[in-house]
Write a protein that holds these residues in place. Structure first.
Motif, PDB file in Angstrom:
ATOM      1  N   GLY A 208       0.811  -1.217   0.000  1.00 46.17           N
ATOM      2  CA  GLY A 208       0.000   0.000   0.000  1.00 46.17           C
ATOM      3  C   GLY A 208       0.844   1.266   0.000  1.00 46.17           C
TER       4      GLY A 208
ATOM      5  N   ARG B 139       0.062  -3.534  11.315  1.00 42.97           N
ATOM      6  CA  ARG B 139       1.345  -3.965  10.747  1.00 42.97           C
ATOM      7  C   ARG B 139       2.055  -2.819  10.045  1.00 42.97           C
ATOM      8  NH1 ARG B 139       2.914  -9.464   9.443  1.00 42.97           N
ATOM      9  NH2 ARG B 139       3.788  -8.766   7.480  1.00 42.97           N
TER      10      ARG B 139
ATOM     11  N   LEU C  92      -6.518  -2.685   0.182  1.00 37.01           N
ATOM     12  CA  LEU C  92      -5.395  -3.570   0.495  1.00 37.01           C
ATOM     13  C   LEU C  92      -5.340  -3.949   1.972  1.00 37.01           C
ATOM     14  CD1 LEU C  92      -4.340  -1.532  -1.964  1.00 37.01           C
ATOM     15  CD2 LEU C  92      -2.249  -2.835  -1.642  1.00 37.01           C
TER      16      LEU C  92
ATOM     17  N   ALA D  57      -5.680  -5.723   5.255  1.00 37.81           N
ATOM     18  CA  ALA D  57      -6.044  -7.112   5.535  1.00 37.81           C
ATOM     19  C   ALA D  57      -5.173  -7.665   6.647  1.00 37.81           C
ATOM     20  CB  ALA D  57      -5.878  -7.972   4.278  1.00 37.81           C
TER      21      ALA D  57
ATOM     22  N   ALA E 243      -7.069  -6.144  -3.594  1.00 43.22           N
ATOM     23  CA  ALA E 243      -5.876  -6.988  -3.511  1.00 43.22           C
ATOM     24  C   ALA E 243      -6.276  -8.360  -3.005  1.00 43.22           C
ATOM     25  CB  ALA E 243      -4.861  -6.358  -2.547  1.00 43.22           C
TER      26      ALA E 243
ATOM     27  N   TYR F 273      -7.273 -17.736   5.783  1.00 46.98           N
ATOM     28  CA  TYR F 273      -6.827 -16.523   5.072  1.00 46.98           C
ATOM     29  C   TYR F 273      -7.257 -16.575   3.604  1.00 46.98           C
ATOM     30  CZ  TYR F 273      -3.664 -13.427   2.480  1.00 46.98           C
ATOM     31  OH  TYR F 273      -3.153 -12.489   1.609  1.00 46.98           O
TER      32      TYR F 273
ATOM     33  N   SER G  25       0.885 -13.004  -6.725  1.00 46.92           N
ATOM     34  CA  SER G  25       1.645 -14.156  -6.235  1.00 46.92           C
ATOM     35  C   SER G  25       2.452 -13.681  -5.028  1.00 46.92           C
ATOM     36  CB  SER G  25       2.510 -14.721  -7.366  1.00 46.92           C
ATOM     37  OG  SER G  25       3.349 -13.704  -7.897  1.00 46.92           O
ATOM     38  N   ASN G  26       3.683 -14.092  -4.868  1.00 43.73           N
ATOM     39  CA  ASN G  26       4.480 -13.675  -3.706  1.00 43.73           C
ATOM     40  C   ASN G  26       5.206 -12.373  -4.019  1.00 43.73           C
ATOM     41  OD1 ASN G  26       4.046 -16.663  -3.379  1.00 43.73           O
ATOM     42  ND2 ASN G  26       5.040 -16.188  -1.446  1.00 43.73           N
TER      43      ASN G  26
ATOM     44  N   ALA H 131       4.970 -14.758   3.322  1.00 44.53           N
ATOM     45  CA  ALA H 131       4.952 -13.813   2.212  1.00 44.53           C
ATOM     46  C   ALA H 131       6.240 -13.011   2.166  1.00 44.53           C
ATOM     47  CB  ALA H 131       3.754 -12.876   2.321  1.00 44.53           C
TER      48      ALA H 131
HETATM   49  N1  LIG Z   1       2.590  -9.517   0.185  1.00 43.75           N
HETATM   50  C1  LIG Z   1       2.137 -10.444  -0.656  1.00 43.75           C
HETATM   51  O1  LIG Z   1       2.919 -11.281  -1.153  1.00 43.75           O
HETATM   52  C2  LIG Z   1       0.675 -10.498  -1.039  1.00 43.75           C
HETATM   53  C3  LIG Z   1       0.272 -11.457  -1.976  1.00 43.75           C
HETATM   54  C4  LIG Z   1      -1.078 -11.519  -2.339  1.00 43.75           C
HETATM   55  C5  LIG Z   1      -1.977 -10.636  -1.789  1.00 43.75           C
HETATM   56  N2  LIG Z   1      -1.568  -9.713  -0.865  1.00 43.75           N
HETATM   57  C6  LIG Z   1      -2.568  -8.789  -0.323  1.00 43.75           C
HETATM   58  O2  LIG Z   1      -2.094  -7.471  -0.504  1.00 43.75           O
HETATM   59  C7  LIG Z   1      -2.549  -6.636   0.561  1.00 43.75           C
HETATM   60  C8  LIG Z   1      -1.383  -5.880   1.175  1.00 43.75           C
HETATM   61  O3  LIG Z   1      -0.472  -6.833   1.704  1.00 43.75           O
HETATM   62  P1  LIG Z   1       0.958  -6.416   2.275  1.00 43.75           P
HETATM   63  O4  LIG Z   1       1.899  -7.506   1.949  1.00 43.75           O
HETATM   64  O5  LIG Z   1       1.274  -5.029   1.884  1.00 43.75           O
HETATM   65  O6  LIG Z   1       0.682  -6.507   3.834  1.00 43.75           O
HETATM   66  P2  LIG Z   1       0.834  -5.428   5.011  1.00 43.75           P
HETATM   67  O7  LIG Z   1       0.507  -6.137   6.284  1.00 43.75           O
HETATM   68  O8  LIG Z   1       2.136  -4.736   4.906  1.00 43.75           O
HETATM   69  O9  LIG Z   1      -0.325  -4.387   4.644  1.00 43.75           O
HETATM   70  C9  LIG Z   1      -1.632  -4.497   5.144  1.00 43.75           C
HETATM   71  C10 LIG Z   1      -1.960  -3.201   5.836  1.00 43.75           C
HETATM   72  O10 LIG Z   1      -3.312  -3.270   6.302  1.00 43.75           O
HETATM   73  C11 LIG Z   1      -3.351  -2.720   7.604  1.00 43.75           C
HETATM   74  N3  LIG Z   1      -4.517  -3.307   8.275  1.00 43.75           N
HETATM   75  C12 LIG Z   1      -4.679  -4.582   8.691  1.00 43.75           C
HETATM   76  N4  LIG Z   1      -5.897  -4.751   9.239  1.00 43.75           N
HETATM   77  C13 LIG Z   1      -6.518  -3.543   9.148  1.00 43.75           C
HETATM   78  C14 LIG Z   1      -7.789  -3.056   9.541  1.00 43.75           C
HETATM   79  N5  LIG Z   1      -8.699  -3.857  10.138  1.00 43.75           N
HETATM   80  N6  LIG Z   1      -8.108  -1.763   9.305  1.00 43.75           N
HETATM   81  C15 LIG Z   1      -7.206  -0.929   8.697  1.00 43.75           C
HETATM   82  N7  LIG Z   1      -5.978  -1.331   8.320  1.00 43.75           N
HETATM   83  C16 LIG Z   1      -5.645  -2.618   8.537  1.00 43.75           C
HETATM   84  C17 LIG Z   1      -2.015  -3.075   8.242  1.00 43.75           C
HETATM   85  O11 LIG Z   1      -1.653  -2.218   9.302  1.00 43.75           O
HETATM   86  C18 LIG Z   1      -1.076  -2.939   7.055  1.00 43.75           C
HETATM   87  O12 LIG Z   1      -0.557  -1.622   6.971  1.00 43.75           O
HETATM   88  C19 LIG Z   1      -3.305  -7.551   1.518  1.00 43.75           C
HETATM   89  O13 LIG Z   1      -4.687  -7.436   1.243  1.00 43.75           O
HETATM   90  C20 LIG Z   1      -2.817  -8.937   1.169  1.00 43.75           C
HETATM   91  O14 LIG Z   1      -3.802  -9.922   1.439  1.00 43.75           O
HETATM   92  C21 LIG Z   1      -0.256  -9.619  -0.472  1.00 43.75           C
END
Ligand SMILES: NC(=O)c1ccc[n+]([C@@H]2O[C@H](COP(=O)([O-])OP(=O)(O)OC[C@H]3O[C@@H](n4cnc5c(N)ncnc54)[C@H](O)[C@@H]3O)[C@@H](O)[C@H]2O)c1
Length: 317
Positions: free
Chosen positions: A13, A35, A77, A79, A119, A146, A174-175, A187
Protein backbone atom coordinates in the motif's frame (compact mmCIF):
# COMPACT_ATOMS: atom_id res chain seq x y z
CA UNK A 1 -7.68 11.86 -9.38
CA UNK A 2 -8.69 11.43 -5.74
CA UNK A 3 -7.89 7.98 -4.41
CA UNK A 4 -8.44 6.16 -1.14
CA UNK A 5 -5.97 3.41 -0.20
CA UNK A 6 -6.86 1.06 2.65
CA UNK A 7 -3.78 -0.56 4.15
CA UNK A 8 -1.84 2.34 2.67
CA UNK A 9 0.74 2.38 5.47
CA UNK A 10 1.70 -1.24 4.78
CA UNK A 11 4.22 -2.80 2.44
CA UNK A 12 2.43 -2.79 -0.93
CA UNK A 13 0.00 0.00 0.00
CA UNK A 14 2.74 2.52 0.83
CA UNK A 15 4.46 1.93 -2.52
CA UNK A 16 1.11 2.43 -4.23
CA UNK A 17 0.58 5.71 -2.33
CA UNK A 18 4.07 6.90 -3.35
CA UNK A 19 3.29 6.24 -7.02
CA UNK A 20 -0.16 7.87 -6.87
CA UNK A 21 1.33 10.97 -5.26
CA UNK A 22 4.17 10.92 -7.81
CA UNK A 23 1.52 11.07 -10.56
CA UNK A 24 0.01 14.16 -8.90
CA UNK A 25 -3.03 12.48 -7.31
CA UNK A 26 -4.48 13.26 -3.89
CA UNK A 27 -4.65 10.25 -1.60
CA UNK A 28 -6.59 9.43 1.55
CA UNK A 29 -4.86 6.62 3.43
CA UNK A 30 -6.73 4.41 5.90
CA UNK A 31 -4.74 2.05 8.10
CA UNK A 32 -5.02 0.82 11.69
CA UNK A 33 -1.20 0.46 11.92
CA UNK A 34 -1.55 -3.15 13.10
CA UNK A 35 1.34 -3.96 10.75
CA UNK A 36 1.89 -0.84 8.71
CA UNK A 37 3.54 2.36 9.92
CA UNK A 38 3.44 6.09 9.08
CA UNK A 39 7.23 5.75 8.64
CA UNK A 40 6.52 4.03 5.33
CA UNK A 41 4.84 7.19 4.08
CA UNK A 42 7.30 9.88 5.18
CA UNK A 43 8.15 11.03 1.62
CA UNK A 44 4.52 11.06 0.45
CA UNK A 45 3.30 12.86 3.58
CA UNK A 46 5.88 15.59 2.93
CA UNK A 47 4.14 16.45 -0.38
CA UNK A 48 0.98 17.56 1.43
CA UNK A 49 -1.13 15.49 -0.95
CA UNK A 50 -1.76 12.63 1.50
CA UNK A 51 -4.27 12.55 4.34
CA UNK A 52 -3.44 9.74 6.76
CA UNK A 53 -6.17 8.33 9.00
CA UNK A 54 -5.78 5.72 11.70
CA UNK A 55 -9.07 3.92 11.09
CA UNK A 56 -10.16 0.28 11.21
CA UNK A 57 -11.68 -0.74 7.85
CA UNK A 58 -14.48 -2.50 9.75
CA UNK A 59 -15.58 0.69 11.54
CA UNK A 60 -18.38 3.12 10.67
CA UNK A 61 -15.67 5.80 10.51
CA UNK A 62 -14.52 4.32 7.20
CA UNK A 63 -17.91 4.96 5.64
CA UNK A 64 -18.01 8.54 6.94
CA UNK A 65 -14.45 9.22 5.81
CA UNK A 66 -15.06 7.82 2.32
CA UNK A 67 -18.20 9.91 2.01
CA UNK A 68 -16.26 13.01 3.07
CA UNK A 69 -13.21 12.38 0.87
CA UNK A 70 -15.26 11.36 -2.24
CA UNK A 71 -12.54 9.26 -3.92
CA UNK A 72 -12.90 8.25 -7.54
CA UNK A 73 -11.00 5.03 -6.98
CA UNK A 74 -10.70 2.94 -3.81
CA UNK A 75 -7.77 0.55 -3.57
CA UNK A 76 -8.58 -2.04 -0.89
CA UNK A 77 -5.40 -3.57 0.50
CA UNK A 78 -6.00 -3.55 4.27
CA UNK A 79 -6.04 -7.11 5.53
CA UNK A 80 -4.87 -9.59 8.09
CA UNK A 81 -2.19 -11.21 5.90
CA UNK A 82 -0.67 -13.96 8.06
CA UNK A 83 -1.78 -17.44 6.90
CA UNK A 84 -0.69 -19.14 10.11
CA UNK A 85 -2.41 -16.51 12.28
CA UNK A 86 -5.59 -17.17 10.29
CA UNK A 87 -5.37 -20.86 11.17
CA UNK A 88 -4.88 -20.07 14.88
CA UNK A 89 -7.55 -17.36 15.02
CA UNK A 90 -9.91 -17.56 12.03
CA UNK A 91 -12.45 -15.19 13.58
CA UNK A 92 -9.99 -12.31 13.79
CA UNK A 93 -8.92 -13.02 10.22
CA UNK A 94 -12.52 -13.08 8.98
CA UNK A 95 -13.37 -9.90 10.84
CA UNK A 96 -10.61 -7.91 9.14
CA UNK A 97 -10.82 -9.54 5.71
CA UNK A 98 -14.50 -10.39 5.26
CA UNK A 99 -16.26 -7.69 7.31
CA UNK A 100 -13.57 -5.23 6.17
CA UNK A 101 -14.37 -5.95 2.50
CA UNK A 102 -18.11 -5.67 3.11
CA UNK A 103 -17.63 -2.33 4.87
CA UNK A 104 -15.42 -1.07 2.02
CA UNK A 105 -18.08 -2.14 -0.50
CA UNK A 106 -20.70 -0.23 1.48
CA UNK A 107 -18.44 2.82 1.78
CA UNK A 108 -17.89 2.78 -1.98
CA UNK A 109 -21.59 2.38 -2.76
CA UNK A 110 -22.59 5.23 -0.44
CA UNK A 111 -19.83 7.59 -1.58
CA UNK A 112 -20.40 7.02 -5.31
CA UNK A 113 -16.75 6.13 -6.01
CA UNK A 114 -16.16 5.06 -9.60
CA UNK A 115 -14.09 1.92 -8.98
CA UNK A 116 -12.61 -0.56 -6.48
CA UNK A 117 -9.35 -2.36 -7.06
CA UNK A 118 -9.08 -5.24 -4.58
CA UNK A 119 -5.88 -6.99 -3.51
CA UNK A 120 -6.60 -10.70 -3.48
CA UNK A 121 -4.23 -13.59 -3.01
CA UNK A 122 -3.19 -15.57 -6.07
CA UNK A 123 -0.67 -17.43 -3.94
CA UNK A 124 -3.36 -18.99 -1.76
CA UNK A 125 -6.85 -19.01 -3.27
CA UNK A 126 -6.07 -21.72 -5.86
CA UNK A 127 -4.80 -24.08 -3.13
CA UNK A 128 -3.01 -27.18 -4.44
CA UNK A 129 -3.78 -26.40 -8.08
CA UNK A 130 -4.01 -29.21 -10.62
CA UNK A 131 -2.41 -27.09 -13.34
CA UNK A 132 0.73 -25.01 -12.81
CA UNK A 133 1.22 -22.23 -13.92
CA UNK A 134 -2.35 -21.65 -12.76
CA UNK A 135 -4.63 -19.30 -14.66
CA UNK A 136 -7.72 -17.47 -13.47
CA UNK A 137 -10.12 -20.15 -14.74
CA UNK A 138 -8.77 -22.65 -12.18
CA UNK A 139 -11.18 -23.48 -9.37
CA UNK A 140 -10.57 -21.56 -6.15
CA UNK A 141 -9.82 -24.10 -3.43
CA UNK A 142 -8.78 -22.24 -0.29
CA UNK A 143 -6.73 -24.34 2.13
CA UNK A 144 -6.58 -21.74 4.91
CA UNK A 145 -8.98 -19.31 6.56
CA UNK A 146 -6.83 -16.52 5.07
CA UNK A 147 -7.37 -17.83 1.52
CA UNK A 148 -11.09 -18.26 2.24
CA UNK A 149 -11.44 -14.72 3.61
CA UNK A 150 -9.58 -13.16 0.66
CA UNK A 151 -11.82 -15.07 -1.75
CA UNK A 152 -14.89 -13.96 0.23
CA UNK A 153 -13.84 -10.36 -0.47
CA UNK A 154 -13.93 -11.05 -4.22
CA UNK A 155 -17.37 -12.65 -3.90
CA UNK A 156 -18.77 -9.70 -1.94
CA UNK A 157 -17.40 -7.11 -4.38
CA UNK A 158 -18.83 -9.14 -7.27
CA UNK A 159 -22.25 -9.25 -5.62
CA UNK A 160 -22.08 -5.42 -5.35
CA UNK A 161 -21.11 -5.32 -9.01
CA UNK A 162 -24.24 -7.29 -9.99
CA UNK A 163 -26.57 -5.62 -7.50
CA UNK A 164 -25.36 -2.00 -7.62
CA UNK A 165 -23.26 -1.85 -10.79
CA UNK A 166 -20.07 -1.42 -8.72
CA UNK A 167 -17.01 -1.30 -10.98
CA UNK A 168 -14.37 -3.61 -9.51
CA UNK A 169 -11.22 -5.50 -10.45
CA UNK A 170 -9.40 -8.11 -8.36
CA UNK A 171 -5.63 -8.41 -8.53
CA UNK A 172 -4.50 -11.89 -7.48
CA UNK A 173 -0.88 -11.38 -6.60
CA UNK A 174 1.64 -14.16 -6.23
CA UNK A 175 4.48 -13.67 -3.71
CA UNK A 176 5.33 -9.99 -3.63
CA UNK A 177 8.75 -8.82 -2.41
CA UNK A 178 10.65 -5.55 -2.12
CA UNK A 179 11.62 -2.78 0.32
CA UNK A 180 9.43 -2.20 3.42
CA UNK A 181 8.20 -5.79 3.60
CA UNK A 182 8.39 -6.99 7.17
CA UNK A 183 10.74 -9.91 7.65
CA UNK A 184 8.12 -12.17 9.20
CA UNK A 185 5.68 -14.64 7.67
CA UNK A 186 5.84 -16.71 4.51
CA UNK A 187 4.95 -13.81 2.21
CA UNK A 188 8.13 -12.10 3.38
CA UNK A 189 10.55 -14.96 2.76
CA UNK A 190 12.81 -12.83 0.55
CA UNK A 191 13.02 -10.26 3.36
CA UNK A 192 13.42 -13.04 5.94
CA UNK A 193 16.40 -14.52 4.09
CA UNK A 194 17.97 -11.15 3.27
CA UNK A 195 17.64 -9.79 6.81
CA UNK A 196 18.97 -12.99 8.39
CA UNK A 197 21.92 -13.14 6.00
CA UNK A 198 22.88 -9.50 6.63
CA UNK A 199 22.69 -10.30 10.37
CA UNK A 200 24.85 -13.37 9.76
CA UNK A 201 22.03 -15.36 11.36
CA UNK A 202 20.76 -18.84 10.51
CA UNK A 203 18.37 -19.25 7.56
CA UNK A 204 15.79 -22.03 7.54
CA UNK A 205 14.16 -23.84 4.64
CA UNK A 206 11.11 -25.89 5.58
CA UNK A 207 10.88 -29.15 3.64
CA UNK A 208 13.30 -30.35 0.97
CA UNK A 209 13.80 -26.93 -0.69
CA UNK A 210 11.90 -27.96 -3.82
CA UNK A 211 8.68 -26.03 -3.07
CA UNK A 212 8.29 -23.40 -5.77
CA UNK A 213 6.93 -19.84 -5.59
CA UNK A 214 6.42 -17.04 -8.08
CA UNK A 215 8.12 -13.86 -6.83
CA UNK A 216 6.94 -10.54 -8.23
CA UNK A 217 8.52 -7.18 -7.38
CA UNK A 218 6.41 -4.58 -5.55
CA UNK A 219 7.11 -1.90 -8.21
CA UNK A 220 5.62 -4.21 -10.86
CA UNK A 221 2.63 -4.89 -8.60
CA UNK A 222 1.99 -1.16 -8.17
CA UNK A 223 2.03 -0.75 -11.96
CA UNK A 224 -0.71 -3.41 -12.15
CA UNK A 225 -2.84 -1.49 -9.60
CA UNK A 226 -2.50 1.70 -11.64
CA UNK A 227 -3.36 -0.13 -14.88
CA UNK A 228 -6.45 -1.71 -13.25
CA UNK A 229 -7.62 1.67 -11.89
CA UNK A 230 -7.73 3.13 -15.38
CA UNK A 231 -9.92 0.41 -16.91
CA UNK A 232 -13.55 -0.49 -16.26
CA UNK A 233 -14.05 -3.82 -14.52
CA UNK A 234 -16.99 -5.98 -13.58
CA UNK A 235 -15.37 -8.36 -11.16
CA UNK A 236 -12.58 -9.80 -13.32
CA UNK A 237 -9.67 -11.39 -11.51
CA UNK A 238 -6.18 -10.89 -12.92
CA UNK A 239 -3.17 -12.84 -11.75
CA UNK A 240 -0.25 -10.50 -11.05
CA UNK A 241 2.82 -12.66 -11.27
CA UNK A 242 5.90 -13.48 -13.29
CA UNK A 243 4.93 -17.04 -14.23
CA UNK A 244 8.50 -18.05 -13.31
CA UNK A 245 8.89 -20.80 -10.69
CA UNK A 246 11.68 -20.36 -8.13
CA UNK A 247 12.37 -23.12 -5.63
CA UNK A 248 13.11 -22.28 -2.00
CA UNK A 249 16.64 -23.60 -2.51
CA UNK A 250 17.17 -21.44 -5.63
CA UNK A 251 15.85 -18.38 -3.81
CA UNK A 252 18.30 -18.99 -0.98
CA UNK A 253 21.18 -19.09 -3.46
CA UNK A 254 20.05 -15.85 -5.16
CA UNK A 255 19.73 -13.96 -1.85
CA UNK A 256 23.04 -15.34 -0.54
CA UNK A 257 24.83 -14.16 -3.69
CA UNK A 258 23.34 -10.66 -3.33
CA UNK A 259 24.15 -10.47 0.39
CA UNK A 260 27.60 -12.01 0.09
CA UNK A 261 26.57 -14.62 2.63
CA UNK A 262 27.16 -18.39 2.79
CA UNK A 263 24.59 -20.39 0.84
CA UNK A 264 24.09 -22.87 3.67
CA UNK A 265 20.47 -23.10 4.81
CA UNK A 266 19.28 -25.23 7.71
CA UNK A 267 16.57 -27.65 6.63
CA UNK A 268 13.60 -28.21 8.93
CA UNK A 269 10.55 -30.49 8.48
CA UNK A 270 7.92 -29.25 6.04
CA UNK A 271 5.12 -27.19 7.58
CA UNK A 272 1.61 -28.57 7.42
CA UNK A 273 -0.51 -26.89 4.77
CA UNK A 274 2.36 -25.40 2.72
CA UNK A 275 1.47 -25.47 -0.97
CA UNK A 276 4.06 -27.43 -2.95
CA UNK A 277 3.93 -25.42 -6.17
CA UNK A 278 2.49 -21.93 -6.56
CA UNK A 279 3.12 -20.33 -9.94
CA UNK A 280 0.55 -18.17 -11.71
CA UNK A 281 -0.16 -17.72 -15.40
CA UNK A 282 -0.13 -13.98 -16.21
CA UNK A 283 -1.50 -14.15 -19.77
CA UNK A 284 -4.85 -12.47 -19.03
CA UNK A 285 -3.48 -9.28 -17.49
CA UNK A 286 -0.99 -8.98 -20.34
CA UNK A 287 -3.68 -9.30 -22.99
CA UNK A 288 -6.36 -7.16 -21.35
CA UNK A 289 -4.44 -4.54 -19.35
CA UNK A 290 -1.11 -4.59 -21.20
CA UNK A 291 0.80 -5.33 -17.98
CA UNK A 292 3.94 -7.39 -17.70
CA UNK A 293 6.62 -7.58 -15.01
CA UNK A 294 9.77 -5.56 -15.68
CA UNK A 295 12.02 -6.60 -12.79
CA UNK A 296 13.61 -10.05 -12.71
CA UNK A 297 14.29 -11.74 -9.38
CA UNK A 298 18.09 -11.39 -9.38
CA UNK A 299 17.83 -7.63 -10.06
CA UNK A 300 15.02 -7.14 -7.54
CA UNK A 301 16.81 -9.07 -4.79
CA UNK A 302 20.01 -7.12 -5.47
CA UNK A 303 18.11 -3.82 -5.08
CA UNK A 304 16.45 -5.05 -1.89
CA UNK A 305 19.74 -6.07 -0.29
CA UNK A 306 21.28 -2.67 -1.18
CA UNK A 307 18.21 -0.97 0.34
CA UNK A 308 18.47 -3.00 3.57
CA UNK A 309 22.22 -2.29 3.77
CA UNK A 310 21.72 1.46 3.25
CA UNK A 311 19.15 1.57 6.06
CA UNK A 312 21.60 -0.11 8.39
CA UNK A 313 24.36 2.36 7.62
CA UNK A 314 22.07 5.42 7.87
CA UNK A 315 22.70 7.51 11.01
CA UNK A 316 20.00 7.18 13.68
CA UNK A 317 17.97 10.44 13.83
N1 LIG B 1 2.59 -9.52 0.19
C1 LIG B 1 2.14 -10.44 -0.66
O1 LIG B 1 2.92 -11.28 -1.15
C2 LIG B 1 0.68 -10.50 -1.04
C3 LIG B 1 0.27 -11.46 -1.98
C4 LIG B 1 -1.08 -11.52 -2.34
C5 LIG B 1 -1.98 -10.64 -1.79
N2 LIG B 1 -1.57 -9.71 -0.86
C6 LIG B 1 -2.57 -8.79 -0.32
O2 LIG B 1 -2.09 -7.47 -0.50
C7 LIG B 1 -2.55 -6.64 0.56
C8 LIG B 1 -1.38 -5.88 1.17
O3 LIG B 1 -0.47 -6.83 1.70
P1 LIG B 1 0.96 -6.42 2.28
O4 LIG B 1 1.90 -7.51 1.95
O5 LIG B 1 1.27 -5.03 1.88
O6 LIG B 1 0.68 -6.51 3.83
P2 LIG B 1 0.83 -5.43 5.01
O7 LIG B 1 0.51 -6.14 6.28
O8 LIG B 1 2.14 -4.74 4.91
O9 LIG B 1 -0.32 -4.39 4.64
C9 LIG B 1 -1.63 -4.50 5.14
C10 LIG B 1 -1.96 -3.20 5.84
O10 LIG B 1 -3.31 -3.27 6.30
C11 LIG B 1 -3.35 -2.72 7.60
N3 LIG B 1 -4.52 -3.31 8.28
C12 LIG B 1 -4.68 -4.58 8.69
N4 LIG B 1 -5.90 -4.75 9.24
C13 LIG B 1 -6.52 -3.54 9.15
C14 LIG B 1 -7.79 -3.06 9.54
N5 LIG B 1 -8.70 -3.86 10.14
N6 LIG B 1 -8.11 -1.76 9.30
C15 LIG B 1 -7.21 -0.93 8.70
N7 LIG B 1 -5.98 -1.33 8.32
C16 LIG B 1 -5.65 -2.62 8.54
C17 LIG B 1 -2.01 -3.08 8.24
O11 LIG B 1 -1.65 -2.22 9.30
C18 LIG B 1 -1.08 -2.94 7.05
O12 LIG B 1 -0.56 -1.62 6.97
C19 LIG B 1 -3.30 -7.55 1.52
O13 LIG B 1 -4.69 -7.44 1.24
C20 LIG B 1 -2.82 -8.94 1.17
O14 LIG B 1 -3.80 -9.92 1.44
C21 LIG B 1 -0.26 -9.62 -0.47
Amino acid sequence: MRALVTGGAGFIGSHLVDQLVGHGHRVCVVDDFSRGSPDNLIASLDTGRVALHRVDVCSPELVALTHHHRPEVVFHLAAQIDVRASVDDPLTDARANVLGAVNVAEAVRLSGARKVVYATSGGSIYGHADVVPTDESAPARPFSPYAASKLAGEIYFNSYSRLHGLDCTHLAMSNVYGPRQLSRGEAGVVSVFATAMLDRARTVIYGDGCNTRDYVHVDDVVAAFLAAAGEPGSGQRYNVSTGVPTSDRELHTIVAAAAGAPDTPTFMPARKGDVRRSVLDRTRIGTELGWKPQIDLVTGVGDLVRHLRSRRSAPVA
